[in-house]
Design a protein around this motif. Structure first.
Motif, PDB file in Angstrom:
ATOM      1  N   LEU A  14       0.831  -1.204   0.000  1.00  0.00           N
ATOM      2  CA  LEU A  14       0.000   0.000   0.000  1.00  0.00           C
ATOM      3  C   LEU A  14       0.869   1.258   0.000  1.00  0.00           C
ATOM      4  N   MET A  15       1.917   1.281   0.795  1.00  0.00           N
ATOM      5  CA  MET A  15       2.832   2.434   0.847  1.00  0.00           C
ATOM      6  C   MET A  15       3.537   2.616  -0.498  1.00  0.00           C
ATOM      7  N   LEU A  16       3.981   1.503  -1.085  1.00  0.00           N
ATOM      8  CA  LEU A  16       4.640   1.561  -2.389  1.00  0.00           C
ATOM      9  C   LEU A  16       3.679   2.099  -3.447  1.00  0.00           C
ATOM     10  N   LEU A  17       2.448   1.679  -3.424  1.00  0.00           N
ATOM     11  CA  LEU A  17       1.433   2.150  -4.358  1.00  0.00           C
ATOM     12  C   LEU A  17       1.165   3.641  -4.167  1.00  0.00           C
ATOM     13  N   LEU A  21       2.017   6.592  -6.819  1.00  0.00           N
ATOM     14  CA  LEU A  21       0.952   7.501  -7.258  1.00  0.00           C
ATOM     15  C   LEU A  21       1.349   8.960  -6.986  1.00  0.00           C
ATOM     16  N   SER A  22       1.907   9.219  -5.839  1.00  0.00           N
ATOM     17  CA  SER A  22       2.354  10.562  -5.474  1.00  0.00           C
ATOM     18  C   SER A  22       3.470  11.027  -6.416  1.00  0.00           C
ATOM     19  N   TRP A  23       4.437  10.139  -6.679  1.00  0.00           N
ATOM     20  CA  TRP A  23       5.538  10.486  -7.583  1.00  0.00           C
ATOM     21  C   TRP A  23       5.007  10.796  -8.988  1.00  0.00           C
ATOM     22  N   ARG A  27       5.301  14.367 -10.804  1.00  0.00           N
ATOM     23  CA  ARG A  27       6.016  14.436 -12.077  1.00  0.00           C
ATOM     24  C   ARG A  27       5.156  15.109 -13.146  1.00  0.00           C
ATOM     25  N   ASN A  28       3.887  14.758 -13.227  1.00  0.00           N
ATOM     26  CA  ASN A  28       2.985  15.376 -14.206  1.00  0.00           C
ATOM     27  C   ASN A  28       2.791  16.865 -13.940  1.00  0.00           C
ATOM     28  N   ILE A  29       2.645  17.214 -12.672  1.00  0.00           N
ATOM     29  CA  ILE A  29       2.472  18.627 -12.318  1.00  0.00           C
ATOM     30  C   ILE A  29       3.724  19.422 -12.690  1.00  0.00           C
TER      31      ILE A  29
END
Length: 149
Positions: A14-17, A21-23, A27-29
């Protein structure tokens, strides 16, 4: 597998996911922000370049008009090359933008006076030049494509 191991594995997954997702979101922003910044800079540069070119051309047109106004009409009508050459010399001193020289073509495109003088080119036809053809067609002075002089 024990419950504790399953919980740790589930929590780690869950933490890795969540970190992934946060990364990906960050990156997109950052990518969108960087693109917008680069485009804004390019647009600003192109506007300032276009303004500089426009101002440069407007200045040269005004200078060319000022030179043309100062050419004595009687000397043009009588084709007094010596008098026109003297005026062109004065105009080149006043308008240093035309450092390669000034010249006057006849209505048929022949060079009949220039400053600094180049006797070997006087009488030679420049009617084939784009700037001459466009000027005759438009019936007013234009800037042609740059050429090596």
């Amino acid at each position: 597998m024990k419950l504790r191991a399953k919980t740790i594995l589930l929590f780690a997954t869950l933490m890795l996911l969540l970190l992934s997702l946060s990364w990906w979101t960050q990156r997109n922003i950052i990518e969108q922000s960087l693109k917008a910044s680069i485009l804004a800079g390019a647009e600003s540069l192109s506007r300032s370049s276009a303004t500089a070119i426009s101002n440069f051309l407007n200045d040269r047109v005004r200078n060319a008009q000022a030179i043309a106004i100062n050419l004595p009409e009687t000397a043009l009508i009588n084709k007094d090359a010596d008098r026109i050459e003297a005026v062109l010399q004065q105009m080149q001193e006043v308008f240093p933008d035309f450092q390669n020289g000034l010249f006057v073509l006849s209505e048929t495109g022949e060079l009949w006076v220039d400053y600094p003088p180049h006797p070997e080119t006087r009488g030679r036809s420049f009617a084939f030049r784009d700037y001459f053809q466009k000027t005759i067609a438009a019936k007013y002075g234009l800037f042609g494509e740059p050429y090596v002089s």
